[in-house]
Design an enzyme around this catalytic site. Sequence first.
Site, PDB file in Angstrom:
ATOM      1  N   ASP A  63       0.573  -1.290  -0.422  1.00  0.00           N
ATOM      2  CA  ASP A  63      -0.015   0.486   0.047  1.00  0.00           C
ATOM      3  C   ASP A  63       1.341   1.289   0.057  1.00  0.00           C
ATOM      4  OD1 ASP A  63       1.550  -0.360   2.375  1.00  0.00           O
ATOM      5  OD2 ASP A  63      -0.729  -1.107   3.311  1.00  0.00           O
ATOM      6  N   ASP A 132      -7.585  -2.356  14.505  1.00  0.00           N
ATOM      7  CA  ASP A 132      -8.953  -2.673  13.637  1.00  0.00           C
ATOM      8  C   ASP A 132      -9.156  -3.624  12.809  1.00  0.00           C
ATOM      9  OD1 ASP A 132      -7.388  -2.024  11.698  1.00  0.00           O
ATOM     10  OD2 ASP A 132      -9.833   0.057  11.471  1.00  0.00           O
ATOM     11  N   HIS A 134      -7.260  -4.434  10.123  1.00  0.00           N
ATOM     12  CA  HIS A 134      -7.244  -4.530   8.490  1.00  0.00           C
ATOM     13  C   HIS A 134      -5.622  -5.021   8.382  1.00  0.00           C
ATOM     14  CE1 HIS A 134      -4.987  -0.650   9.418  1.00  0.00           C
ATOM     15  NE2 HIS A 134      -4.087  -0.825   9.326  1.00  0.00           N
ATOM     16  N   GLU A 139      -9.259  -1.859   5.385  1.00  0.00           N
ATOM     17  CA  GLU A 139     -10.201  -1.365   6.926  1.00  0.00           C
ATOM     18  C   GLU A 139     -11.615  -2.552   6.595  1.00  0.00           C
ATOM     19  OE1 GLU A 139      -8.684   0.158   8.961  1.00  0.00           O
ATOM     20  OE2 GLU A 139      -8.525   2.254   8.027  1.00  0.00           O
TER      21      GLU A 139
HETATM   22  C1  GLP Z   1      -1.209   0.777   7.997  1.00  0.00           C
HETATM   23  C2  GLP Z   1      -0.178  -0.545   7.375  1.00  0.00           C
HETATM   24  C3  GLP Z   1      -0.245  -1.637   7.658  1.00  0.00           C
HETATM   25  C4  GLP Z   1       0.308  -1.887   8.966  1.00  0.00           C
HETATM   26  C5  GLP Z   1      -0.618  -1.106  10.018  1.00  0.00           C
HETATM   27  C6  GLP Z   1       0.220  -1.385  12.158  1.00  0.00           C
HETATM   28  O1  GLP Z   1      -1.581   1.135   8.495  1.00  0.00           O
HETATM   29  N1  GLP Z   1      -1.014  -0.086   6.007  1.00  0.00           N
HETATM   30  O2  GLP Z   1       0.757  -2.465   6.570  1.00  0.00           O
HETATM   31  O3  GLP Z   1       0.396  -3.572   9.444  1.00  0.00           O
HETATM   32  O4  GLP Z   1      -0.218  -0.080   9.952  1.00  0.00           O
HETATM   33  O5  GLP Z   1       0.928  -1.177  11.682  1.00  0.00           O
HETATM   34  P1  GLP Z   1       2.373  -0.874  13.455  1.00  0.00           P
HETATM   35  O6  GLP Z   1       2.788  -2.414  12.396  1.00  0.00           O
HETATM   36  O7  GLP Z   1       2.808   0.126  12.812  1.00  0.00           O
HETATM   37  O8  GLP Z   1       1.397  -1.177  14.271  1.00  0.00           O
END
Ligand code: GLP
Length: 256
Positions: A63, A132, A134, A139
């Site tokens: 992404d 959440d 995702h 989402e």
């Molecule tokens: C972002 C990314 C996801 C990731 C998520 C969790 O939204 N697009 O790919 O898994 O955050 O992030 P973190 O690893 O910083 O908790």
Amino acid sequence: MEIIIQPSAEAATSVAARVIARLLREKPDAVIGLATGSTPLLLYRELIRMKLDWRKVTTFNLDEYVGLPKEHPQSYHSFMWENLLGHINIAKKNVHIPDGNTNDIPKFCAKYEKQIRAAGGIDLQVLGIGTDGHIGFNEPTSSLASRTRIKTLTQRTVQDNARFFGSEDKVPHHVITMGIGTIMEARQNLLLAFGPKKARAIAEAVEGPITSVNPASVLQMHPVTKVCLDEEAAAQLQRADYYRWVFDNKPGWQKI
Ligand code: GLP
């Protein structure tokens, strides 16, 4: 789903790194799906340390934010080059990260899907998980069949990611993300989650019903998904002892 619970994020990361290292040894031209966020940082550090051969590897990132210049320190382009790609011997032409500045998003997304297919599909997709549930930026209530497309972040994700931008109002609202259908086509998924904030999303994804309300729960339908957790992220799993027992008693040929 194979649930791998380790005493620390470092130990869980080490399992994940070994899975990737084995794949690169067996298939030097593997196609790897990459993720961003704080979770895979340890993994990328470990992969750099392992000095694997990435010359023939192709990567596709999950992404990217829409409208953030590539050079912005919080763009996923910057993140990937700073934390992994700039430190391994990968060919730049083999790196794919969604272009959040394209002037035709639907056209770009269709092309991204085509590029994944042309590369032979993703052999292994690295995933984190949002609080959440995702995956990528899919989402809650994302279509479980979705493909690469634009998404609007939830208020919760905007709040979660504000720590990277300094304040909530600087977090872009729109993103391009591989779809859940895209992720489900990877031959293998490797999801990492650490810390107490992920415990609920993990318990719902692993032991709850399959529902778009927790997008990661769809991985229950995926034939080869490993979930690497530290104790804190595993804290709400009802069957944690069983997962530990399974991992500790793997037949020799299945050990990681
Ligand atoms: C972002 C990314 C996801 C990731 C998520 C969790 O939204 N697009 O790919 O898994 O955050 O992030 P973190 O690893 O910083 O908790």
